[in-house]
Design a protein around this motif. Sequence first.
Motif, PDB file in Angstrom:
ATOM      1  N   ALA A   8      31.092  36.009  45.335  1.00 27.97           N
ATOM      2  CA  ALA A   8      31.690  37.309  45.640  1.00 27.97           C
ATOM      3  C   ALA A   8      33.204  37.308  45.479  1.00 27.97           C
ATOM      4  O   ALA A   8      33.836  38.367  45.591  1.00 27.97           O
ATOM      5  CB  ALA A   8      31.328  37.722  47.069  1.00 27.97           C
ATOM      6  N   ALA A   9      33.798  36.159  45.202  1.00 30.62           N
ATOM      7  CA  ALA A   9      35.260  36.070  45.075  1.00 30.62           C
ATOM      8  C   ALA A   9      35.748  36.905  43.895  1.00 30.62           C
ATOM      9  O   ALA A   9      35.089  36.956  42.844  1.00 30.62           O
ATOM     10  CB  ALA A   9      35.682  34.616  44.892  1.00 30.62           C
ATOM     11  N   PRO A  10      36.884  37.576  44.019  1.00 30.49           N
ATOM     12  CA  PRO A  10      37.381  38.417  42.915  1.00 30.49           C
ATOM     13  C   PRO A  10      37.742  37.619  41.665  1.00 30.49           C
ATOM     14  O   PRO A  10      37.846  38.202  40.586  1.00 30.49           O
ATOM     15  CB  PRO A  10      38.622  39.085  43.535  1.00 30.49           C
ATOM     16  CG  PRO A  10      39.004  38.235  44.697  1.00 30.49           C
ATOM     17  CD  PRO A  10      37.741  37.645  45.215  1.00 30.49           C
ATOM     18  N   PHE A  11      37.899  36.319  41.786  1.00 31.80           N
ATOM     19  CA  PHE A  11      38.231  35.479  40.628  1.00 31.80           C
ATOM     20  C   PHE A  11      37.032  34.613  40.207  1.00 31.80           C
ATOM     21  O   PHE A  11      37.195  33.572  39.570  1.00 31.80           O
ATOM     22  CB  PHE A  11      39.432  34.587  40.954  1.00 31.80           C
ATOM     23  CG  PHE A  11      39.239  33.690  42.147  1.00 31.80           C
ATOM     24  CD1 PHE A  11      38.848  32.367  41.992  1.00 31.80           C
ATOM     25  CD2 PHE A  11      39.441  34.175  43.434  1.00 31.80           C
ATOM     26  CE1 PHE A  11      38.659  31.551  43.079  1.00 31.80           C
ATOM     27  CE2 PHE A  11      39.253  33.352  44.540  1.00 31.80           C
ATOM     28  CZ  PHE A  11      38.861  32.038  44.361  1.00 31.80           C
ATOM     29  N   ALA A  12      35.810  35.050  40.550  1.00 33.73           N
ATOM     30  CA  ALA A  12      34.615  34.261  40.268  1.00 33.73           C
ATOM     31  C   ALA A  12      34.414  33.998  38.777  1.00 33.73           C
ATOM     32  O   ALA A  12      33.752  33.026  38.400  1.00 33.73           O
ATOM     33  CB  ALA A  12      33.382  34.959  40.839  1.00 33.73           C
TER      34      ALA A  12
END
Length: 283
Positions: free
Chosen positions: A173-177
């Motif tokens: 779910a991380a924005p930088f996934a």
Amino acid sequence: MPVRLIALDIDGTLLDSRWDLPEANRTAIAEATRRGIEVALVTGRRYDFAMPIARKLDAPLTMICNNGALVRTHDGETHLRHLLPRDTAERVLRATLPWREGAGVVFDRLKANQIILEVIDTDDPIRTTYYNRNREYLSQAIPLESCLIEDPIQVMFSGKVKAMREAEAALRAAPFAHEFGLAVTCYETRDFSMIDVVHPSCSKGSSLAEWATLQGYAREEVMAIGDNHNDFEMLSFAGIPIVMGNCVPELKCYGWHQTGTNDENGVAAAIAQFALREPATCA
């Protein structure tokens, strides 16, 4: 088409449930290499952690390690290397603070300081064996981010299944996934799971495909055997995908060939059936 490359996972596949190498597997691999078939150990283990197994095989092997981040020969020559950018590694560590106890950073170094941990608890029943086997490679950094003076091979996490599922969900779910890839290995019966955070284009399957292309092998000439989630891409690439009888249930849903368990010499049986004679068509 005849098999020209056999890709083997180690834990849960090549090794039995006691982490021993069955003689039948050793003999089958020796016969395959004698016939000119290349054998690659494709593993989530680091190169130095995989080599004790490779030495027991007494055969020329290709080593695809760290879930595809490194490809080396058994005598240490590096052919491919895909490192995780250190800025991405730092963001990964900052996004996973609740799971710091089970976090580590792995570097491509000769021996010392290969594995950097923030927490080394020698009384931890889950990780004590790993600490003991890798003592000469371990070092400590507090905070863990301070070790990132160069690009690492990976950031790794280990712990109980529930905690690692939560960590995996947070990472996905991380924005930088999009800046990293995940390789997940789960042992439900032991309540233990591992997550490797690697270069975004890196997996067992992508590196196996890259190596096969460099060697001039067609997909149809590649056979792969695995048992866990991090073997999915490798099995998807192989023209002859084979799952162990003890594999995670999800891998049995794709119509791939199935062999015996790792306590039934499943690797030896698969090599005899598919590599040492004409393979059947996969349903």
